[in-house]
Design an enzyme around this catalytic site. Structure first.
Site, short mmCIF file in Angstrom:
data_model
loop_
_atom_site.label_atom_id
_atom_site.label_comp_id
_atom_site.label_asym_id
_atom_site.label_seq_id
_atom_site.Cartn_x
_atom_site.Cartn_y
_atom_site.Cartn_z
N GLU A 24 -1.88 8.01 7.86
CA GLU A 24 -2.72 8.94 7.09
C GLU A 24 -3.59 9.74 8.05
O GLU A 24 -3.89 9.28 9.15
CB GLU A 24 -3.69 8.16 6.17
CG GLU A 24 -3.06 7.54 4.95
CD GLU A 24 -4.05 6.70 4.13
OE1 GLU A 24 -3.64 6.25 3.06
OE2 GLU A 24 -5.20 6.50 4.57
N ARG A 57 -25.72 -8.44 -0.69
CA ARG A 57 -25.05 -9.72 -0.44
C ARG A 57 -25.90 -10.54 0.54
O ARG A 57 -26.15 -10.09 1.67
CB ARG A 57 -23.67 -9.51 0.15
CG ARG A 57 -22.73 -8.79 -0.79
CD ARG A 57 -21.32 -8.86 -0.28
NE ARG A 57 -20.43 -8.01 -1.05
CZ ARG A 57 -19.11 -8.01 -0.94
NH1 ARG A 57 -18.53 -8.83 -0.05
NH2 ARG A 57 -18.37 -7.21 -1.67
N LYS A 72 -18.60 -5.66 3.12
CA LYS A 72 -19.60 -4.91 2.37
C LYS A 72 -20.93 -5.65 2.40
O LYS A 72 -20.96 -6.88 2.31
CB LYS A 72 -19.13 -4.75 0.91
CG LYS A 72 -17.91 -3.86 0.79
CD LYS A 72 -17.33 -3.89 -0.61
CE LYS A 72 -16.03 -3.10 -0.64
NZ LYS A 72 -15.27 -3.36 -1.88
N VAL A 74 -16.29 -9.13 -5.83
CA VAL A 74 -17.63 -9.70 -5.59
C VAL A 74 -18.69 -8.84 -6.30
O VAL A 74 -19.59 -9.36 -6.97
CB VAL A 74 -17.93 -9.75 -4.07
CG1 VAL A 74 -19.39 -10.14 -3.82
CG2 VAL A 74 -16.98 -10.70 -3.35
N HIS A 134 -17.17 5.10 0.92
CA HIS A 134 -16.23 4.27 0.18
C HIS A 134 -16.71 4.22 -1.27
O HIS A 134 -17.78 3.71 -1.54
CB HIS A 134 -16.20 2.86 0.81
CG HIS A 134 -15.43 1.85 0.01
ND1 HIS A 134 -14.41 1.11 0.54
CD2 HIS A 134 -15.54 1.47 -1.27
CE1 HIS A 134 -13.92 0.31 -0.40
NE2 HIS A 134 -14.60 0.50 -1.50
N LYS A 186 0.81 -1.22 0.00
CA LYS A 186 0.00 0.00 0.00
C LYS A 186 0.85 1.27 0.00
O LYS A 186 0.39 2.31 -0.49
CB LYS A 186 -0.95 0.01 1.21
CG LYS A 186 -1.77 -1.27 1.39
CD LYS A 186 -2.66 -1.59 0.22
CE LYS A 186 -3.17 -3.01 0.29
NZ LYS A 186 -3.78 -3.48 -0.95
N ILE A 246 -9.94 10.29 7.95
CA ILE A 246 -11.08 10.99 7.34
C ILE A 246 -12.33 10.60 8.12
O ILE A 246 -12.67 9.42 8.22
CB ILE A 246 -11.24 10.60 5.85
CG1 ILE A 246 -9.92 10.82 5.08
CG2 ILE A 246 -12.39 11.37 5.21
CD1 ILE A 246 -9.47 12.26 4.97
N GLY A 268 -9.13 -3.21 5.67
CA GLY A 268 -9.44 -2.90 7.07
C GLY A 268 -8.64 -3.64 8.12
O GLY A 268 -8.74 -3.35 9.30
N ARG A 318 -7.93 -7.77 -8.40
CA ARG A 318 -8.75 -8.94 -8.74
C ARG A 318 -10.10 -8.46 -9.28
O ARG A 318 -10.42 -7.28 -9.19
CB ARG A 318 -9.01 -9.76 -7.46
CG ARG A 318 -9.78 -8.94 -6.44
CD ARG A 318 -10.19 -9.71 -5.20
NE ARG A 318 -11.05 -8.92 -4.35
CZ ARG A 318 -10.66 -8.00 -3.49
NH1 ARG A 318 -9.36 -7.75 -3.34
NH2 ARG A 318 -11.53 -7.32 -2.77
C1 MV4 Z 1 -9.52 5.10 6.22
C2 MV4 Z 1 -10.58 5.65 6.96
C3 MV4 Z 1 -10.45 6.97 7.35
N1 MV4 Z 1 -9.33 7.66 7.04
N2 MV4 Z 1 -8.44 5.83 5.94
C4 MV4 Z 1 -11.28 0.69 5.96
C5 MV4 Z 1 -11.06 -0.35 4.92
C6 MV4 Z 1 -9.87 0.06 4.17
N3 MV4 Z 1 -9.99 -0.21 2.79
C7 MV4 Z 1 -9.75 1.52 4.44
N4 MV4 Z 1 -10.62 1.83 5.54
C8 MV4 Z 1 -10.65 3.07 6.03
N5 MV4 Z 1 -9.58 3.85 5.77
C9 MV4 Z 1 -8.36 7.07 6.34
N6 MV4 Z 1 -7.25 7.78 6.07
C10 MV4 Z 1 -11.69 4.89 7.25
C11 MV4 Z 1 -11.73 3.58 6.80
C12 MV4 Z 1 -12.90 2.85 7.15
C13 MV4 Z 1 -13.83 2.51 6.21
C14 MV4 Z 1 -13.64 2.82 4.88
C15 MV4 Z 1 -14.56 2.48 3.96
C16 MV4 Z 1 -15.70 1.80 4.36
C17 MV4 Z 1 -15.89 1.45 5.66
C18 MV4 Z 1 -14.98 1.80 6.60
C19 MV4 Z 1 -15.20 1.46 7.92
C20 MV4 Z 1 -14.26 1.81 8.85
C21 MV4 Z 1 -13.12 2.50 8.45
#
Ligand code: MV4
Length: 447
Positions: free
Chosen positions: A200, A338, A237, A295, A208, A116, A203, A165, A292
């Site tokens: 980071e 889902r 999800k 889903v 998402h 990453k 946020i 996550g 990939r």
């Molecule tokens: C984050 C975030 C807030 N700020 N990064 C969770 C899964 C992974 N792909 C990235 N994730 C997050 N990254 C920063 N800088 C909050 C999450 C996050 C989240 C993101 C998308 C959907 C659901 C989530 C649930 C908890 C935290």
């Protein structure tokens, strides 16, 4: 095009790939574990080879057994589906060394984007907005604290080898950051055998949003618009949809173009998903790339009318993406629920067992991707997802109405499923308005 393909996966995605192969005149041989012996989807294949016991480590993750099956079946290529070996660069390398085409990106691309920190650097190079944070690895607590004070709390520590996550820790001040750093490092080392961390800005209440991309080996890359996957529970999800209900046309185009720049910068080939976080001010920030097919790919198939699995096969066999971006039109709204064999009353614990009744919805705008049927047994060994209910209609309101109708038509007994939870989410006024964030389930769906 290939003559014969081996499918190194199971369940609904194995069936989805069998169907794509057959539409292209390609034979599909599927591997299966002892637990999946006799499963109905195996009958749709042109061959089925048992590769080991139920435990995934001895079957669906067993590289020597899968390669042996590929040699015996004399296939040209292997499709890994999602999960299992789909993002395992070593597996892709072994396939290629054995003269079997891995249907996916080159191992080097998978390795680079699987890191990453490297993916973030690549995004910056491609002028793709990233979350404010570290330049690269954060070596120790002192470095973390210094940077956190520069960019401001809250911050999030992530594992370079993580994703989805796992191995993440949020900190709100210097004291919690010290604890978070040690915990994240230990967790990353245990889970990924790689303790590399990066930092980071955290946020708050993000959405998402991810962009579906496809790139061929001749340098053509096309996006299939975005999916909003904000409705999640513990990083799983539950509902995905396209378009993202809060994006304006200009931001959508910018976001999709940013994803394409990244994929071109990576010299990437085959299907990829670029994940972004969208903040309350509609700023988007790149977070990671999935190398990939995912889903939720049917959501993008329905709004674009394209078959993404067929494109994966064509591109892997050397064909060009003979489409222009302007030929890919986004039409209407698609949404996927889902359906998992889980008991909401028991904190969504897996609920395996025999399916006595399985009545599948249909009618206008409804697609069901499943390998299940009446009398089938849901194994406790694998993921609890047993079906994907996907709806496509002209507007989001109509999509929600059709989805609710289809969820009510879907009868699965006596297994407990996520169907009632979906009806509840879809009936919530905040979901209807589309103004949810990633904490929606925890905040509004309690008990
Ligand atoms: C984050 C975030 C807030 N700020 N990064 C969770 C899964 C992974 N792909 C990235 N994730 C997050 N990254 C920063 N800088 C909050 C999450 C996050 C989240 C993101 C998308 C959907 C659901 C989530 C649930 C908890 C935290």
């Amino acid at each position: 095009m290939f003559s014969r393909v081996l499918i190194a996966n199971r369940g609904e995605i194995a069936l989805r790939i069998i169907r794509a192969c057959h539409e292209l005149g390609v034979e599909a041989v599927v591997v299966h574990s002892e637990a999946d012996r006799g499963a109905a989807y195996l009958e749709s294949a042109d061959g089925a080879i048992c590769i080991g016991p139920a435990a995934a480590g001895k079957s669906y993750l067993n590289i020597p057994a899968i390669i042996s099956a590929a040699e015996i079946a004399d296939v040209d290529a292997i499709h890994p589906g999602y999960g299992f070996l789909a993002e395992n660069a070593h597996f892709a390398e072994v396939c290629n060394e054995c003269g079997i085409t891995f249907i996916g990106p080159e191992p080097a691309s998978m390795r680079q984007l699987g890191d990453k920190v490297a993916a973030r650097n690549l995004a910056k190079k491609a002028r793709v907005p990233c979350v404010p944070g570290s330049e690269g690895e954060i070596k120790d607590e002192a470095e973390a604290i210094k940077l956190a004070n520069k960019i401001g709390y809250p911050i999030i520590l992530k594992a370079a080898a993580g994703g989805g996550g796992r191995g993440m820790r949020v900190a709100h001040n210097d004291i919690s950051l010290r604890k978070a750093f040690a915990a994240a490092k230990t967790e990353a080392e245990a889970a990924f055998k790689n303790g590399t961390l990066y930092l980071e800005k955290f946020i708050l209440e993000p959405r998402h949003v991810e962009v579906q991309v496809m790139a061929d080996k001749s340098g053509n890359a096309i996006h299939f618009y975005e999916r909003d996957c904000t409705i999640q529970r513990r990083h799983q999800k539950l509902i995905e949809e396209s378009p993202c209900p809060v994006l304006d046309e200009k931001t959508r185009e910018e976001l999709c173009k940013a994803a394409l720049r990244l994929i071109k910068e990576a010299k990437y080939h085959n299907a990829a998903t670029c994940e972004f976080l969208l903040d309350r001010d509609k700023n988007y920030y790149f977070i990671e790339v999935n190398t990939r097919i995912q889903v939720e790919h049917p959501v993008s198939e329905l709004v674009t009318g394209q078959d993404l699995i067929k494109w994966q096969l064509k591109i892997a066999s050397g064909q060009t993406l003979d489409l222009r971006q302007r030929d890919i039109r986004h039409s209407g709204c698609a949404m996927e629920c889902r359906i998992n064999a889980e008991d909401p009353a028991r904190g969504f614990a897996p609920n395996p067992g025999r399916v006595q009744k399985f009545i599948v919805p249909g009618g206008p705008g409804v697609r069901v991707d499943t390998h299940m049927y009446q009398g089938a047994v849901i194994s406790p060994y694998y993921d609890s997802m047993i079906a994907k209910l996907i709806v496509h209609q002209p507007t989001r309101e109509e999509t929600i109405a059709t989805m609710k109708r289809a969820l009510r038509e879907f009868k699965i007994e006596p297994i407990k499923t996520t169907i009632p939870a979906h009806i509840k989410i879809l009936s919530h006024s905040l979901f209807a308005k589309g103004t949810v964030d990633t904490s929606f389930i925890e905040r509004h769906m309690g008990a």
